[in-house]
Design an enzyme around this catalytic site. Structure first.
Site, PDB file in Angstrom:
ATOM      1  N   LYS A 170       1.303 -51.500 -20.356  1.00 51.10           N
ATOM      2  CA  LYS A 170       2.463 -50.782 -19.812  1.00 51.10           C
ATOM      3  C   LYS A 170       3.694 -51.271 -20.578  1.00 51.10           C
ATOM      4  CE  LYS A 170       4.208 -48.038 -16.601  1.00 51.10           C
ATOM      5  NZ  LYS A 170       3.804 -46.721 -16.114  1.00 51.10           N
ATOM      6  N   ASP A 203      -1.345 -46.231 -16.240  1.00 49.65           N
ATOM      7  CA  ASP A 203      -1.432 -45.164 -15.229  1.00 49.65           C
ATOM      8  C   ASP A 203      -2.158 -43.947 -15.803  1.00 49.65           C
ATOM      9  OD1 ASP A 203       0.845 -45.344 -16.776  1.00 49.65           O
ATOM     10  OD2 ASP A 203       2.228 -44.636 -15.233  1.00 49.65           O
ATOM     11  N   ASP A 227      -8.600 -56.087 -13.559  1.00 52.23           N
ATOM     12  CA  ASP A 227      -9.170 -56.248 -12.219  1.00 52.23           C
ATOM     13  C   ASP A 227      -9.247 -54.883 -11.531  1.00 52.23           C
ATOM     14  OD1 ASP A 227     -10.052 -57.254  -9.827  1.00 52.23           O
ATOM     15  OD2 ASP A 227      -8.230 -58.356  -9.337  1.00 52.23           O
TER      16      ASP A 227
HETATM   17 MG    MG Z   1     -11.594 -57.719  -8.430  1.00 52.56          MG
END
Ligand code: MG
Ligand code: NAI
Length: 331
Positions: A170, A203, A227
């Site tokens: 980003k 995004d 993650d």
């Molecule tokens: Mg995780």
């Protein structure tokens, strides 16, 4: 016999690690388990989250298979996973996401590997209360860690004959931190002429992943984005029960599923051990027992391809135990 550190973990951890131990034994893996408790279980008993015995064990064995561990939300102790990844410098979190043939799924040809930077970013844990009603967290990015994860992604791509690495960032908004990450990966990419570097803002990446996931090959990204994207990606192929992973460092490696301790289904024989089993087969490759890994993978594929022998999260009827037996009988 190869000694491997074992952590059962919390919630569904004991059910799925026992399942995986049974399958590995039945398949003829040459492993001597060195079991340790960490996290919530030891914290309640001894006040320590990561006991010295566990640290010594992993330092000696170099390899661990780990069930998920619970981290309290908000207050309470810090994530042991985050601490452990920093303690052992497990800088790369590698999570393959591949369509399993024969399983009903919205997408047919998903085959990506998410390479997540595992040691810094907002997960570094530098956050505090500034004053009443004000809290602050610091995003730490270094060129060293960013280049290291970039190299890991490109080396992996090269080893597996992959053609494209997508760096997810980003940097349009976070010009210094994500800017440095992006710049570092670009620098690394210049050394790998046969592999294309693709750049994608996070995004947009989420949207692309749910609309056209087949386009992704290797993805390299920061800790937080990695993650989130890896859980999203797990959803593309049938859920968290299928998403395996490895935390790789220079000297040690911890193999664990991408999912957590699933307290909602713990102790009910509902957990799917596939994600941990695939983490374990990656571990077998890592310790040069690839023939055993291949035998397990083929039995697993056969078991998942049969609607009669699937777990409930995949629309089947079997529990963790029944599914384990089905895999063993397919070995
Ligand atoms: Mg995780
Ligand atoms: P979760 O991944 O444990 O569960 C999310 C959803 O997926 C739940 O509905 C669960 O039932 C389902 N699920 C997860 N694994 C499954 C499996 N093997 N088979 C069938 N269904 C499965 O995420 P949640 O609930 O947000 O986190 C629970 C705890 O796990 C938290 O304390 C969290 O911090 C911890 N956690 C630990 C990780 C680790 O040890 N590596 C990774 C992620 C979360």
């Amino acid at each position: 016999m190869r000694k491997v550190t074992l952590v059962e973990g919390d919630g569904i951890g004991p059910e799925i690690t026992q399942s995986v131990q049974h399958i590995l034994e039945a398949a003829g893996a040459q492993i001597e388990w060195d079991a340790h408790e960490i996290g919530l279980t030891t914290y309640e008993k001894t006040g320590t989250l990561i006991p010295q015995e566990f640290i010594d064990s992993l330092e000696n064995n170099g390899v661990a298979l780990k069930g998920p561990t619970t981290t309290p939300v908000g207050g309470g102790h810090r994530s042991i996973n985050v601490s452990m990844r920093q303690l052992f410098k497990l800088y790369a979190n590698v999570r393959p996401i591949k369509t399993i043939k024969g399983l009903p799924s919205r997408y047919e040809n998903v085959d990506m590997i998410i390479v997540r930077e595992n040691s810094e970013d907002l997960y570094k844990g530098i956050e505090y209360k500034v004053s009443e009603g004000v809290a602050q967290g610091i995003k730490l990015i270094t060129a060293e860690a960013s280049e290291r994860i970039g190299r890991h992604a490109f080396e992996l791509a090269q080893k597996l004959g992959r053609k494209k690495v997508t760096v997810v960032h980003k940097a349009n908004i976070m010009k210094f931190t994500d800017g440095l990450f992006l710049e570092s990966v670009r620098k690394v990419a210049a050394n790998y002429t046969g592999i294309e570097l693709d750049e994608l803002i996070v995004d947009n990446c989420c949207m692309q992943m749910v609309t056209k996931p087949e386009q992704f090959d290797v993805i390299v990204t920061e800790n937080l984005y990695g993650d989130i994207l890896s859980d999203l990606a797990a959803g593309l192929i049938g859920g968290l029960g299928l998403a395996s992973g490895a935390n790789i460092g220079q000297k040690q490696a911890i193999f664990e599923a991408a999912h957590g301790s699933a307290p909602d289904i713990a102790g009910k024989d509902l957990a799917n051990p596939t994600a941990l089993l695939m983490s374990a087969t990656a571990m077998l490759d890592h310790i040069n027992q690839s023939d055993v890994a291949a035998r397990i993978e083929s039995a697993l594929k056969k078991t998942l391809a049969n609607p009669e022998t699937r777990t409930k999260d995949l629309g089947g009827t079997l529990g963790c135990k029944g599914f384990t037996e089905a895999i063993i009988s397919n070995l």
